[in-house]
Motif scaffolding. Structure first.
Motif, mmCIF file in Angstrom:
data_model
loop_
_atom_site.group_PDB
_atom_site.id
_atom_site.type_symbol
_atom_site.label_atom_id
_atom_site.label_comp_id
_atom_site.label_asym_id
_atom_site.label_seq_id
_atom_site.Cartn_x
_atom_site.Cartn_y
_atom_site.Cartn_z
ATOM 1 N N PRO A 16 -63.124 1.565 89.767
ATOM 2 C CA PRO A 16 -62.455 0.256 89.884
ATOM 3 C C PRO A 16 -62.531 -0.383 91.265
ATOM 4 N N GLU A 17 -62.576 0.394 92.337
ATOM 5 C CA GLU A 17 -62.676 -0.204 93.679
ATOM 6 C C GLU A 17 -64.013 -0.914 93.875
ATOM 7 N N LEU A 18 -65.026 -0.495 93.109
ATOM 8 C CA LEU A 18 -66.342 -1.148 93.163
ATOM 9 C C LEU A 18 -66.504 -2.165 92.038
ATOM 10 N N GLU A 19 -65.461 -2.284 91.200
ATOM 11 C CA GLU A 19 -65.476 -3.159 90.031
ATOM 12 C C GLU A 19 -66.585 -2.772 89.051
ATOM 13 N N LEU A 20 -66.785 -1.451 88.904
ATOM 14 C CA LEU A 20 -67.759 -0.906 87.959
ATOM 15 C C LEU A 20 -66.991 -0.143 86.885
ATOM 16 N N PHE A 21 -67.292 -0.446 85.624
ATOM 17 C CA PHE A 21 -66.548 0.144 84.524
ATOM 18 C C PHE A 21 -67.497 0.700 83.473
ATOM 19 N N ILE A 90 -70.346 7.326 100.250
ATOM 20 C CA ILE A 90 -69.106 6.549 100.178
ATOM 21 C C ILE A 90 -68.062 7.365 99.416
ATOM 22 N N ASN A 91 -66.808 7.027 99.605
ATOM 23 C CA ASN A 91 -65.712 7.563 98.795
ATOM 24 C C ASN A 91 -65.150 6.406 97.982
ATOM 25 N N THR A 92 -64.821 6.683 96.729
ATOM 26 C CA THR A 92 -64.227 5.639 95.901
ATOM 27 C C THR A 92 -63.381 6.270 94.802
ATOM 28 N N LEU A 93 -62.456 5.496 94.276
ATOM 29 C CA LEU A 93 -61.615 5.957 93.184
ATOM 30 C C LEU A 93 -62.443 6.064 91.909
ATOM 31 N N ALA A 94 -62.280 7.179 91.188
ATOM 32 C CA ALA A 94 -62.934 7.383 89.897
ATOM 33 C C ALA A 94 -61.850 7.576 88.840
ATOM 34 N N VAL A 95 -62.082 7.032 87.650
ATOM 35 C CA VAL A 95 -61.146 7.165 86.541
ATOM 36 C C VAL A 95 -61.939 7.586 85.308
ATOM 37 N N MET A 96 -61.497 8.696 84.712
ATOM 38 C CA MET A 96 -62.111 9.178 83.474
ATOM 39 C C MET A 96 -60.983 9.618 82.560
ATOM 40 N N GLY A 97 -60.760 8.850 81.501
ATOM 41 C CA GLY A 97 -59.632 9.146 80.628
ATOM 42 C C GLY A 97 -58.337 9.059 81.425
ATOM 43 N N GLU A 98 -57.551 10.141 81.398
ATOM 44 C CA GLU A 98 -56.268 10.189 82.115
ATOM 45 C C GLU A 98 -56.420 10.591 83.586
#
Length: 148
Positions: A16-21, A90-98
């Protein structure tokens, strides 16, 4: 002991920080580092930021999403074909399921690979268990247009 999520050989991950989904991701316990396919990397030496482009649809490279991220490192990384390449990290937030966590990504050209992102051991450590027999155990399969 912390409870870990079960993931398959392929998952989709949001950055989400890169606006990639729904980024198509290969889960690879054989790879130490994680990588993201990008093009047109440009470094701003004053701000320490990188500008780059991501192609969300591997079947249509004319579609791009412009991204920006802070450089955290530059490393020599050995690719799957054995060649060493200097890459931005780079470091970025990752989201996978919960699951939500910070992932360290090397930026590289993965155009010859079938997945736009590779999730390696460092990013999985302490967070997940892999069952390579299945795909999309922790996320939803990304529907891509059929070609032909």
């Amino acid at each position: 002991m912390k409870e870990k999520i079960l993931v398959g050989a392929r998952e989709t991950i949001d950055l989400p920080e890169l606006e990639l989904f729904e980024v198509a991701t290969r889960i690879d316990t054989g790879a130490q580092t994680s990588s993201l396919h990008v093009d047109h990397i440009s470094e701003n030496k004053v701000t320490g930021m990188l500008d780059f482009e991501f192609h969300p649809d591997s079947h249509d490279v004319s579609k791009t999403i412009k991204c920006s991220a802070k450089i955290v490192d530059r490393k020599r990384i050995k690719s799957s074909n054995g060649e060493k390449e200097r890459r931005y990290i780079i470091n970025t937030l990752a989201v996978m399921g919960e699951l939500k966590w910070t992932v360290r990504l090397s930026l590289t050209n993965r155009s010859s690979m079938s997945h736009l992102m590779l999730l390696g051991r460092e990013a999985m450590k302490g967070e997940m268990l892999v069952d390579p027999e299945f795909s999309y155990l922790a996320s939803v399969e990304k529907i891509t247009p059929s070609v032909g």
